[in-house]
Write an enzyme that holds these catalytic residues in place. Structure first.
Site, PDB file in Angstrom:
ATOM      1  N   SER A   1       5.956   6.228  12.448  1.00  0.00           N
ATOM      2  CA  SER A   1       4.667   5.691  12.001  1.00  0.00           C
ATOM      3  C   SER A   1       3.756   6.816  11.534  1.00  0.00           C
ATOM      4  O   SER A   1       4.017   7.995  11.770  1.00  0.00           O
ATOM      5  CB  SER A   1       3.986   4.941  13.152  1.00  0.00           C
ATOM      6  OG  SER A   1       3.542   5.862  14.143  1.00  0.00           O
ATOM      7  N   CYS A   2       2.655   6.437  10.886  1.00  0.00           N
ATOM      8  CA  CYS A   2       1.693   7.440  10.427  1.00  0.00           C
ATOM      9  C   CYS A   2       1.109   8.195  11.614  1.00  0.00           C
ATOM     10  O   CYS A   2       0.918   9.420  11.547  1.00  0.00           O
ATOM     11  CB  CYS A   2       0.578   6.772   9.619  1.00  0.00           C
ATOM     12  SG  CYS A   2      -0.301   5.450  10.484  1.00  0.00           S
TER      13      CYS A   2
ATOM     14  N   THR B   1       9.880   2.896   6.322  1.00  0.00           N
ATOM     15  CA  THR B   1       8.538   3.463   6.483  1.00  0.00           C
ATOM     16  C   THR B   1       7.801   2.766   7.630  1.00  0.00           C
ATOM     17  O   THR B   1       6.665   2.306   7.486  1.00  0.00           O
ATOM     18  CB  THR B   1       7.719   3.349   5.178  1.00  0.00           C
ATOM     19  OG1 THR B   1       7.556   1.960   4.856  1.00  0.00           O
ATOM     20  CG2 THR B   1       8.399   4.056   4.043  1.00  0.00           C
TER      21      THR B   1
ATOM     22  N   THR C   1      -5.811  -2.319   8.826  1.00  0.00           N
ATOM     23  CA  THR C   1      -4.637  -2.438   7.964  1.00  0.00           C
ATOM     24  C   THR C   1      -4.496  -3.868   7.453  1.00  0.00           C
ATOM     25  O   THR C   1      -5.190  -4.783   7.910  1.00  0.00           O
ATOM     26  CB  THR C   1      -3.343  -2.049   8.712  1.00  0.00           C
ATOM     27  OG1 THR C   1      -3.049  -3.047   9.694  1.00  0.00           O
ATOM     28  CG2 THR C   1      -3.478  -0.696   9.391  1.00  0.00           C
TER      29      THR C   1
ATOM     30  N   ARG D   1       0.828  -1.215   0.000  1.00  0.00           N
ATOM     31  CA  ARG D   1       0.000   0.000   0.000  1.00  0.00           C
ATOM     32  C   ARG D   1       0.866   1.271   0.000  1.00  0.00           C
ATOM     33  O   ARG D   1       0.705   2.142  -0.850  1.00  0.00           O
ATOM     34  CB  ARG D   1      -0.912   0.029   1.231  1.00  0.00           C
ATOM     35  CG  ARG D   1      -1.825  -1.149   1.393  1.00  0.00           C
ATOM     36  CD  ARG D   1      -3.047  -1.086   0.491  1.00  0.00           C
ATOM     37  NE  ARG D   1      -3.737   0.177   0.577  1.00  0.00           N
ATOM     38  CZ  ARG D   1      -4.293   0.784  -0.473  1.00  0.00           C
ATOM     39  NH1 ARG D   1      -4.190   0.260  -1.674  1.00  0.00           N
ATOM     40  NH2 ARG D   1      -4.931   1.920  -0.333  1.00  0.00           N
ATOM     41  N   ILE D   2       1.778   1.378   0.962  1.00  0.00           N
ATOM     42  CA  ILE D   2       2.608   2.582   1.069  1.00  0.00           C
ATOM     43  C   ILE D   2       3.569   2.670  -0.108  1.00  0.00           C
ATOM     44  O   ILE D   2       3.769   3.744  -0.681  1.00  0.00           O
ATOM     45  CB  ILE D   2       3.379   2.591   2.403  1.00  0.00           C
ATOM     46  CG1 ILE D   2       2.404   2.621   3.591  1.00  0.00           C
ATOM     47  CG2 ILE D   2       4.322   3.794   2.466  1.00  0.00           C
ATOM     48  CD1 ILE D   2       1.472   3.822   3.618  1.00  0.00           C
TER      49      ILE D   2
ATOM     50  N   THR E   1      -0.392   0.766  20.342  1.00  0.00           N
ATOM     51  CA  THR E   1       0.240   1.736  19.452  1.00  0.00           C
ATOM     52  C   THR E   1       1.556   2.174  20.072  1.00  0.00           C
ATOM     53  O   THR E   1       1.632   2.397  21.283  1.00  0.00           O
ATOM     54  CB  THR E   1      -0.654   2.961  19.190  1.00  0.00           C
ATOM     55  OG1 THR E   1       0.074   3.915  18.399  1.00  0.00           O
ATOM     56  CG2 THR E   1      -1.072   3.651  20.484  1.00  0.00           C
ATOM     57  N   GLY E   2       2.570   2.267  19.253  1.00  0.00           N
ATOM     58  CA  GLY E   2       3.867   2.729  19.741  1.00  0.00           C
ATOM     59  C   GLY E   2       4.058   4.218  19.535  1.00  0.00           C
ATOM     60  O   GLY E   2       5.133   4.752  19.798  1.00  0.00           O
TER      61      GLY E   2
ATOM     62  N   ARG F   1      -8.725  -0.159  16.233  1.00  0.00           N
ATOM     63  CA  ARG F   1      -8.895  -0.322  14.791  1.00  0.00           C
ATOM     64  C   ARG F   1     -10.397  -0.432  14.488  1.00  0.00           C
ATOM     65  O   ARG F   1     -11.114  -1.164  15.172  1.00  0.00           O
ATOM     66  CB  ARG F   1      -8.166  -1.578  14.307  1.00  0.00           C
ATOM     67  CG  ARG F   1      -6.655  -1.569  14.544  1.00  0.00           C
ATOM     68  CD  ARG F   1      -5.939  -0.689  13.541  1.00  0.00           C
ATOM     69  NE  ARG F   1      -4.506  -0.656  13.783  1.00  0.00           N
ATOM     70  CZ  ARG F   1      -3.629  -1.503  13.256  1.00  0.00           C
ATOM     71  NH1 ARG F   1      -4.061  -2.485  12.470  1.00  0.00           N
ATOM     72  NH2 ARG F   1      -2.338  -1.392  13.504  1.00  0.00           N
TER      73      ARG F   1
END
Length: 481
Positions: free
Chosen positions: A288-289, A258, A319, A138-139, A347-348, A370
């Protein structure tokens, strides 16, 4: 003539002006490496309607609509100047000209505002820097689209190759098809052909070599004419310096990950700490995003109000790591159907704040849920501030940050009362402040931050790659510090 006739005549007049802007913007981009912006939004390769919509969007952040009749004189003024590679925001030129009381002509004001990009001050156009994508998920495909889009001037970044494991059947045809059509981001803007005999994808004239390999240590990129390239690892398979160093094969100069880096790998959020990257650093991460979404507004709030502590709750789109239907998964809960459930997960991003913003000593905690949407997430950032303030003050401040600060490419601002997640698909900002949802009570502030966790993040990755490759050109008028 009726009022409706007046409105339609005005629309047609503005359409005509926008249409005449397109060849000017294109020529500046191709011949002088000048990217024309409007409030941080690129106007290169945009349609007439897109240019008009971008002008109209200015009312969301600047308080009033910006007309092409106002910006066109500044665009024309740019064509008379000896410009070097740069990014020039004609929206900011028009806005600052309004408040300038010296009586200068548009031509005089423009020449002064962009003087750093003209004559003896201009920087030289640099040779293009080779880029390799390792992985094409995807990215990776979105980064490929961005690299191809930005290749118009022939300088800057040049996508030379992608490295993937070979699948069964028509592998290269299927990968080209996924680049051509995207269920979320729409069709590729341009043409794509496949040269199966030579394992190449040709996108808008860019020849992209497809290299098949299961092991990064086996690839000699110089065999494909690639030299001193920046390799972008989109797989996330290796996160530490030892693993990522496997990519440093002949032809590769730097590696960009990424995903959040581990150990001593620098985690870089463009706009916040990209200027800390050492010239000789060969391995780095774009975090991360979610880290990219929360760190810029967190820095903005800390700079103005101080932050004692904070918590971020991310409501994140599902995801590819999750299961479509219930099935075994190595992580807790992620084995349950992503399309049917809200799934609590870790989440980090909160812990990653310390790497990207080490001067912030406030403890930041975080968690994530999510949800069944394929793209665009929201981070709810709850902060305890060092001083009391008001909702109006915070919104005015963040609106100004989005318009005229060094973080204006990272932070966007919207006041639309009916905005929902799908409205932000394709946003190029790291995060968008939702003014209507913002809550402030004394020294407590809660910010609702939308972010396209695919495309917005990919734009941040490209900005980091441009910076470390030396092709990140200065923006004029210069943002306020």
């Amino acid at each position: 003539m009726t009022v409706n006739d007046d409105s339609f005549t005005n629309w047609m007049h503005r359409e005509e002006i926008a249409e005449s802007m397109i060849p000017i913007i294109g020529k500046l981009h191709r011949e002088q490496d000048v990217n024309v912006l409007l409030h941080s939004r690129s106007l290169v390769n945009k349609s007439v309607v897109s240019i008009l919509k971008t002008h109209r969007f200015a009312r969301q952040i600047a308080g009033e609509e910006l007309s092409v009749t106002e910006t066109m004189p500044f665009l024309k003024a740019l064509t008379t100047l000896d410009l070097g590679p740069s990014q020039i925001d004609i929206g900011m030129l028009a806005a600052t000209y309004r408040s300038d009381g010296r009586g200068l002509s548009v031509e005089e004001f423009t020449a002064e505002a962009v003087a750093g990009a003209t004559g003896d001050n201009k920087i030289e156009r640099r040779a293009s820097r080779d880029v390799v994508l390792y992985g094409f998920g995807r990215i990776g495909r979105l980064i490929a689209r961005l690299l191809i889009e930005k290749a118009g001037s022939g300088n800057g970044l040049r996508l030379r190759a992608i490295v993937v494991r070979k699948g069964s059947g028509q592998d290269i045809v299927k990968r080209a098809s996924l680049l051509r059509r995207d269920s979320i981001h729409g069709q590729f803007q341009g043409t794509i052909t496949v040269d199966e005999a030579n394992n190449k994808i040709i996108a808008n004239g860019n020849e992209i070599q497809v290299i098949y390999s299961d092991d990064p240590t086996t690839v000699d990129y110089t065999a494909y004419g690639i030299k001193d390239a920046i390799l972008i690892d989109n797989t996330g398979r290796w996160r530490d310096r030892e693993g990522l160093s496997k990519h440093l094969q002949p032809g590769i100069g730097k590696v960009v990950l990424t995903a959040p880096g581990k150990g001593d790998v620098p985690n870089i959020v463009h706009g916040v700490n990209h200027d800390t990257v050492k010239p000789d650093e060969r391995i780095l991460s774009c975090a991360s995003c979610t880290t990219n979404a929360i760190v810029p507004p967190l820095k903005a709030m800390a700079d103005e109000y101080g932050v004692l502590r904070g918590h971020v709750e991310t409501v994140h789109s599902y995801t590819n790591d999750q299961n479509l239907l219930d099935n075994y998964h190595g992580s807790d809960r992620r084995g349950r159907s992503a399309a049917l459930n809200m799934v609590i997960t870790e989440t980090g991003a909160a812990s990653a704040v310390a790497k990207a913003l080490p001067e912030l000593k406030a403890p930041i905690t975080g968690s994530s849920i999510r949800v069944p949407v394929p793209d665009v997430s929201i981070a709810i950032l709850s902060l305890r501030l060092e001083r009391e303030t008001t909702r109006e003050e915070v919104l005015d401040y963040l609106r100004n940050v989005s318009l005229a600060s060094p973080l204006k490419r990272q932070i966007d601002f919207i006041s639309a009362p009916d905005a929902v997640s799908s409205d932000f698909i394709g946003s190029r900002h790291a995060s968008i402040v939702d003014a209507g949802a913002t809550k402030v009570d004394g020294d407590n502030a809660i910010l609702y931050l939308w972010y396209d966790n695919e495309f917005g993040y990919s734009c941040q990755v490209i900005r980091v790659v441009q910076h470390v490759s030396g092709v990140e050109y200065p923006t004029y008028p210069a943002p306020a510090v």
